[in-house]
Design an enzyme around this catalytic site. Structure first.
Site, PDB file in Angstrom:
ATOM      1  N   ARG A  89       0.872  -1.191   0.000  1.00 52.56           N
ATOM      2  CA  ARG A  89       0.000   0.000   0.000  1.00 52.56           C
ATOM      3  C   ARG A  89       0.901   1.230   0.000  1.00 52.56           C
ATOM      4  O   ARG A  89       1.797   1.336   0.832  1.00 52.56           O
ATOM      5  CB  ARG A  89      -0.930   0.003   1.227  1.00 52.56           C
ATOM      6  CG  ARG A  89      -1.963  -1.111   1.185  1.00 52.56           C
ATOM      7  CD  ARG A  89      -3.050  -0.915   2.223  1.00 52.56           C
ATOM      8  NE  ARG A  89      -3.981   0.124   1.836  1.00 52.56           N
ATOM      9  CZ  ARG A  89      -4.921   0.615   2.667  1.00 52.56           C
ATOM     10  NH1 ARG A  89      -5.013   0.180   3.902  1.00 52.56           N
ATOM     11  NH2 ARG A  89      -5.744   1.564   2.248  1.00 52.56           N
ATOM     12  N   ASP A 237      -2.268   9.279   7.534  1.00 50.38           N
ATOM     13  CA  ASP A 237      -1.475   8.224   6.880  1.00 50.38           C
ATOM     14  C   ASP A 237      -0.089   8.714   6.492  1.00 50.38           C
ATOM     15  O   ASP A 237       0.845   7.915   6.381  1.00 50.38           O
ATOM     16  CB  ASP A 237      -2.217   7.685   5.664  1.00 50.38           C
ATOM     17  CG  ASP A 237      -3.363   6.804   6.116  1.00 50.38           C
ATOM     18  OD1 ASP A 237      -4.418   7.360   6.463  1.00 50.38           O
ATOM     19  OD2 ASP A 237      -3.168   5.573   6.194  1.00 50.38           O
ATOM     20  N   ASN A 247      -5.044  11.524   4.592  1.00 51.67           N
ATOM     21  CA  ASN A 247      -5.843  10.627   5.434  1.00 51.67           C
ATOM     22  C   ASN A 247      -7.000  10.115   4.580  1.00 51.67           C
ATOM     23  O   ASN A 247      -7.143  10.485   3.397  1.00 51.67           O
ATOM     24  CB  ASN A 247      -6.348  11.371   6.683  1.00 51.67           C
ATOM     25  CG  ASN A 247      -6.940  10.434   7.717  1.00 51.67           C
ATOM     26  OD1 ASN A 247      -6.324   9.432   8.071  1.00 51.67           O
ATOM     27  ND2 ASN A 247      -8.144  10.705   8.191  1.00 51.67           N
ATOM     28  N   LYS A 248      -7.828   9.278   5.170  1.00 49.81           N
ATOM     29  CA  LYS A 248      -8.922   8.633   4.439  1.00 49.81           C
ATOM     30  C   LYS A 248      -9.736   9.612   3.613  1.00 49.81           C
ATOM     31  O   LYS A 248     -10.024  10.730   4.063  1.00 49.81           O
ATOM     32  CB  LYS A 248      -9.804   7.915   5.469  1.00 49.81           C
ATOM     33  CG  LYS A 248     -10.983   7.154   4.934  1.00 49.81           C
ATOM     34  CD  LYS A 248     -10.651   6.181   3.846  1.00 49.81           C
ATOM     35  CE  LYS A 248      -9.566   5.196   4.185  1.00 49.81           C
ATOM     36  NZ  LYS A 248      -9.028   4.475   2.989  1.00 49.81           N
TER      37      LYS A 248
HETATM   38  O1  MRU Z   1      -7.528   2.525   4.169  1.00 52.17           O
HETATM   39  P1  MRU Z   1      -7.294   2.474   5.654  1.00 52.17           P
HETATM   40  O2  MRU Z   1      -8.443   1.890   6.417  1.00 52.17           O
HETATM   41  O3  MRU Z   1      -5.972   1.839   5.994  1.00 52.17           O
HETATM   42  O4  MRU Z   1      -7.193   3.989   6.054  1.00 52.17           O
HETATM   43  C1  MRU Z   1      -6.992   4.319   7.398  1.00 52.17           C
HETATM   44  C2  MRU Z   1      -7.011   5.766   7.670  1.00 52.17           C
HETATM   45  O5  MRU Z   1      -7.099   6.588   6.796  1.00 52.17           O
HETATM   46  C3  MRU Z   1      -6.791   6.158   9.085  1.00 52.17           C
HETATM   47  O6  MRU Z   1      -7.495   7.331   9.388  1.00 52.17           O
HETATM   48  C4  MRU Z   1      -5.306   6.409   9.288  1.00 52.17           C
HETATM   49  O7  MRU Z   1      -4.548   5.307   8.872  1.00 52.17           O
HETATM   50  C5  MRU Z   1      -4.988   6.733  10.661  1.00 52.17           C
HETATM   51  S1  MRU Z   1      -4.892   5.259  11.634  1.00 52.17           S
HETATM   52  C6  MRU Z   1      -4.506   5.544  13.197  1.00 52.17           C
END
Ligand code: MRU
Length: 344
Positions: A89, A237, A247-248
């Site tokens: 990823r 992230d 971030n997401k």
């Molecule tokens: O695609 P994901 O579920 O891995 O995305 C996660 C996020 O965006 C979280 O907000 C981020 O990793 C922070 S985790 C403490």
């Protein structure tokens, strides 16, 4: 939380399959590097810190995979293994951070005993795991200071115990604030298309008896405009050296809404999420995921055959929309370019 995100048992990495939550608690037995890679890529384990911790153990499993002729043979194999894991990823920097940390200890290793190096990798992976929990508790304690008694907060995606080795980052702040009786209610964005909010965050909050209410992502602006939200807290992230934060997907929209509604927008993240090598968020690679994750829900097609979707899994929030970044070393405020450098 009683359920662990992942752990090592007798040279097997047990990874909680988050795709099955909240209906089923099932651990995948990872016996080798490829098993861990698949868990990260297919999102059985997700969340930036949890991906990093898994990668640490993935490197340990790699060191057990073959009979290595000598130390060089093992070191070369680990280098390749690290590159392979990092390709699972691209957006969360914690993945390469953990691999680099293991590789640093591998490079430093001077004895000629292959077995000793394996032990050392296991110790380093354990350290990454244990430190993650204590770091998150530090983030929680620092972030809780920002909230008053009776606060209503909104969070996006899952930045909780499940996204880390334990406690969580954004949800860690909420957990710590709840222990101090500061939380009145948590609005949980469902987080389309992967539903980390609906499936995971609401589940964690339920276990901890923290008052919560689930909303669809497009309701956030409405609730902000009614004045019921005191703060928005999200995870990260990858944070560029100027504070721009990936971030997401959907996080950027929340930050814009916060600005318009004069609501503080906080990012909670460990220092391992900082990428000081990049100047701005423009350099962050955004993972594009399958169209099917949008056109199907629970394996059921929701759009007509012939319609495809696009699915960037993350977005970047520009630093000027971020009120503060909560880290284990304290609360960082603008100007980020100067203040992040001081703690990195
Ligand atoms: O695609 P994901 O579920 O891995 O995305 C996660 C996020 O965006 C979280 O907000 C981020 O990793 C922070 S985790 C403490």
């Amino acid at each position: 939380m009683k359920v662990r995100t992942l752990y090592l048992k007798k040279n097997t990495v047990k990874i909680l399959d988050q795709r099955l939550l909240p209906s089923r608690i099932y651990y995948i037995n990872c016996k080798n590097l490829k098993d861990v890679y698949k868990c990260i890529k297919d999102m059985a384990v997700r969340g930036a810190p949890a991906i990093g911790v898994s990668a640490g153990y993935g490197m340990y499993l790699a060191s057990l995979e073959k009979k290595f002729k000598n130390l060089k043979d093992l070191k070369d194999y680990l280098k390749k293994s690290g590159e392979y894991l990092v390709s699972a990823r691209p957006t969360a920097v914690n993945l390469s951070w953990a691999v680099n940390r293991i590789m640093k200890s591998v490079r430093k290793f001077s004895s000629s005993q292959v077995l000793k190096l394996m032990e050392q990798i296991k110790k380093e992976a354990d350290r990454i795991y244990n430190e993650d929990i204590s770091i998150n508790k530090g983030i929680g304690a620092n972030g809780a200071k920002l909230l008053k008694r009776g606060s209503t907060v909104l969070t996006h995606c899952n930045a909780g115990a499940l996204a880390t080795a334990g406690w969580g980052t954004a949800l860690g702040v909420i957990r710590s604030a709840h222990k101090q009786k500061k939380i009145k209610l948590v609005y949980v964005d469902e987080t389309r298309p992967y539903l980390q909010g609906a499936r995971l965050t609401s589940w964690e909050l339920l276990q901890e008896k923290i008052p919560r209410v689930l909303i669809t992502d497009n309701m956030a602006g409405y609730f902000m405009s009614t004045g019921v939200i005191d703060a928005v807290i999200v995870g990260a992230d990858r944070i560029a050296s100027n504070g721009d934060t990936a971030n997401k997907i959907g996080t950027y929209s929340l930050a814009v809404l916060c600005k318009h509604n004069r609501i503080p927008f906080y990012v909670a993240a460990p220092l391992s999420t900082l990428d000081m090598k990049i100047a701005t968020g423009k350099k962050i690679r955004i993972e594009n995921r399958s169209s099917d994750e949008v056109t199907f829900i629970n394996k059921k097609r929701i759009s007509p055959i012939g319609v495809s979707a696009v699915h960037p899994a993350f977005d970047v929030t520009p630093n000027e929309l971020i009120t503060a970044i909560i880290t284990e070393k304290g609360i960082i405020r603008p100007p980020y370019i100067k203040n992040l450098k001081k703690i990195a």
